[in-house]
Scaffold this motif. Structure first.
Motif, mmCIF file in Angstrom:
data_model
loop_
_atom_site.group_PDB
_atom_site.id
_atom_site.type_symbol
_atom_site.label_atom_id
_atom_site.label_comp_id
_atom_site.label_asym_id
_atom_site.label_seq_id
_atom_site.Cartn_x
_atom_site.Cartn_y
_atom_site.Cartn_z
ATOM 1 N N GLU A 112 0.811 -1.223 0.000
ATOM 2 C CA GLU A 112 0.000 0.000 0.000
ATOM 3 C C GLU A 112 0.845 1.275 0.000
ATOM 4 O OE1 GLU A 112 -2.857 2.717 -0.287
ATOM 5 O OE2 GLU A 112 -3.064 0.574 -0.654
ATOM 6 N N ALA A 113 1.937 1.289 0.745
ATOM 7 C CA ALA A 113 2.775 2.501 0.807
ATOM 8 C C ALA A 113 3.378 2.838 -0.557
ATOM 9 C CB ALA A 113 3.878 2.329 1.844
ATOM 10 N N ILE A 114 3.518 1.861 -1.414
ATOM 11 C CA ILE A 114 4.020 2.092 -2.768
ATOM 12 C C ILE A 114 2.857 2.425 -3.698
ATOM 13 C CG2 ILE A 114 5.171 1.003 -4.747
ATOM 14 C CD1 ILE A 114 6.846 -0.569 -2.682
ATOM 15 N N ARG A 115 1.797 1.689 -3.561
ATOM 16 C CA ARG A 115 0.597 1.866 -4.387
ATOM 17 C C ARG A 115 0.049 3.292 -4.300
ATOM 18 N NH1 ARG A 115 -3.099 -2.047 -5.834
ATOM 19 N NH2 ARG A 115 -1.970 -3.516 -4.537
ATOM 20 N N ARG A 116 0.064 3.882 -3.124
ATOM 21 C CA ARG A 116 -0.536 5.215 -2.978
ATOM 22 C C ARG A 116 0.207 6.293 -3.760
ATOM 23 N NH1 ARG A 116 -0.246 4.405 2.766
ATOM 24 N NH2 ARG A 116 1.885 4.653 3.434
ATOM 25 N N HIS A 117 1.389 5.959 -4.260
ATOM 26 C CA HIS A 117 2.145 6.898 -5.103
ATOM 27 C C HIS A 117 1.862 6.678 -6.588
ATOM 28 C CE1 HIS A 117 4.498 8.692 -1.854
ATOM 29 N NE2 HIS A 117 4.360 7.507 -1.296
ATOM 30 N N GLY A 118 1.012 5.693 -6.876
ATOM 31 C CA GLY A 118 0.671 5.397 -8.262
ATOM 32 C C GLY A 118 1.654 4.462 -8.932
ATOM 33 N N VAL A 119 2.502 3.830 -8.133
ATOM 34 C CA VAL A 119 3.534 2.925 -8.636
ATOM 35 C C VAL A 119 3.121 1.494 -8.307
ATOM 36 C CG1 VAL A 119 5.964 2.269 -8.441
ATOM 37 C CG2 VAL A 119 5.309 4.680 -8.306
ATOM 38 N N PHE A 120 3.325 0.596 -9.264
ATOM 39 C CA PHE A 120 3.015 -0.817 -9.061
ATOM 40 C C PHE A 120 4.223 -1.642 -9.465
ATOM 41 C CE2 PHE A 120 -0.925 1.392 -9.594
ATOM 42 C CZ PHE A 120 -1.723 0.849 -8.602
ATOM 43 N N LEU A 121 4.660 -2.521 -8.556
ATOM 44 C CA LEU A 121 5.792 -3.385 -8.851
ATOM 45 C C LEU A 121 5.741 -4.628 -7.995
ATOM 46 C CD1 LEU A 121 8.839 -2.698 -6.858
ATOM 47 C CD2 LEU A 121 7.354 -0.747 -7.087
ATOM 48 N N ASP A 122 6.331 -5.681 -8.515
ATOM 49 C CA ASP A 122 6.419 -6.930 -7.784
ATOM 50 C C ASP A 122 7.290 -6.706 -6.559
ATOM 51 O OD1 ASP A 122 7.508 -9.509 -6.895
ATOM 52 O OD2 ASP A 122 6.524 -10.293 -8.686
ATOM 53 N N PRO A 123 6.840 -7.112 -5.395
ATOM 54 C CA PRO A 123 7.620 -6.880 -4.183
ATOM 55 C C PRO A 123 9.019 -7.473 -4.208
ATOM 56 C CG PRO A 123 5.478 -7.798 -3.639
ATOM 57 C CD PRO A 123 5.592 -7.778 -5.126
ATOM 58 N N SER A 124 9.240 -8.486 -5.035
ATOM 59 C CA SER A 124 10.579 -9.069 -5.118
ATOM 60 C C SER A 124 11.584 -8.090 -5.731
ATOM 61 C CB SER A 124 10.555 -10.375 -5.917
ATOM 62 O OG SER A 124 10.251 -10.120 -7.269
ATOM 63 N N GLU A 125 11.087 -7.015 -6.334
ATOM 64 C CA GLU A 125 11.987 -5.993 -6.901
ATOM 65 C C GLU A 125 12.732 -5.245 -5.803
ATOM 66 O OE1 GLU A 125 12.691 -5.315 -10.082
ATOM 67 O OE2 GLU A 125 11.358 -6.877 -10.793
ATOM 68 N N LEU A 126 12.156 -5.221 -4.624
ATOM 69 C CA LEU A 126 12.776 -4.522 -3.494
ATOM 70 C C LEU A 126 13.137 -5.545 -2.433
ATOM 71 C CD1 LEU A 126 10.258 -1.577 -3.243
ATOM 72 C CD2 LEU A 126 12.509 -1.535 -4.300
ATOM 73 N N LEU A 127 14.140 -5.242 -1.679
ATOM 74 C CA LEU A 127 14.576 -6.157 -0.624
ATOM 75 C C LEU A 127 13.656 -6.078 0.586
ATOM 76 C CD1 LEU A 127 18.368 -5.272 -0.780
ATOM 77 C CD2 LEU A 127 17.230 -7.192 -1.873
ATOM 78 N N ASN A 128 13.493 -7.206 1.249
ATOM 79 C CA ASN A 128 12.791 -7.288 2.536
ATOM 80 C C ASN A 128 11.352 -6.808 2.519
ATOM 81 O OD1 ASN A 128 15.098 -8.290 3.772
ATOM 82 N ND2 ASN A 128 15.870 -6.248 4.144
ATOM 83 N N LEU A 129 10.643 -7.059 1.444
ATOM 84 C CA LEU A 129 9.222 -6.651 1.443
ATOM 85 C C LEU A 129 8.367 -7.687 2.104
ATOM 86 C CD1 LEU A 129 8.760 -5.030 -2.031
ATOM 87 C CD2 LEU A 129 8.941 -3.940 0.146
#
Length: 129
Positions: A112-129
């Motif tokens: 949600e903290a990423i989504r609210r910025h209008g950005v969508f990505l697979d959590p594996s793109e970032l570490l420790n999601l």
């Protein structure tokens, strides 16, 4: 070992985008993600307090803010005020996932903290999601 800040990363992204190196700009964002996850939570507010300059691409500005928002939120910390600036939110969603067939899953998994910025990505793109 030094850690990059959002402000430093925005500078790298700005330079990379100006030189036509979008892939390098993405690498700078992923490096920041790794750096933020690697530090203790008590250091995060100091590393992220200063608002980064704009990168020249609204998508990267939103992604940078989304990353900081997510990492701090995941650590139980209040994100800095700059992440909520209108210039750091997209009016049109950005699917970071380059493979069209994987975008629906990435959207469903986007925190949600990423989504609210209008950005969508697979959590594996970032570490420790």
């Amino acid at each position: 070992m030094g850690r990059t800040t959002p402000s430093e990363t925005a500078g790298y992204v700005r330079e990379d985008l100006a030189a036509g190196r979008r892939e390098w700009a993405m690498r700078a964002i992923w490096q920041l993600a790794g750096d933020l996850w690697a530090v203790s939570a008590d250091l995060l507010p100091a590393l992220t307090a200063t608002a980064p300059g704009l990168t020249g691409d609204v998508r990267f500005d939103a992604l940078l803010a989304a990353l900081v928002d997510h990492v701090l939120t995941a650590n139980g910390l209040a994100p800095p005020e700059w992440v909520d600036e209108a210039s750091r939110r997209l009016s049109e969603p950005w699917d970071v996932e380059p493979v069209a067939a994987l975008r629906e899953d990435a959207r469903a998994a986007t925190p949600e903290a990423i989504r609210r910025h209008g950005v969508f990505l697979d959590p594996s793109e970032l570490l420790n999601l």
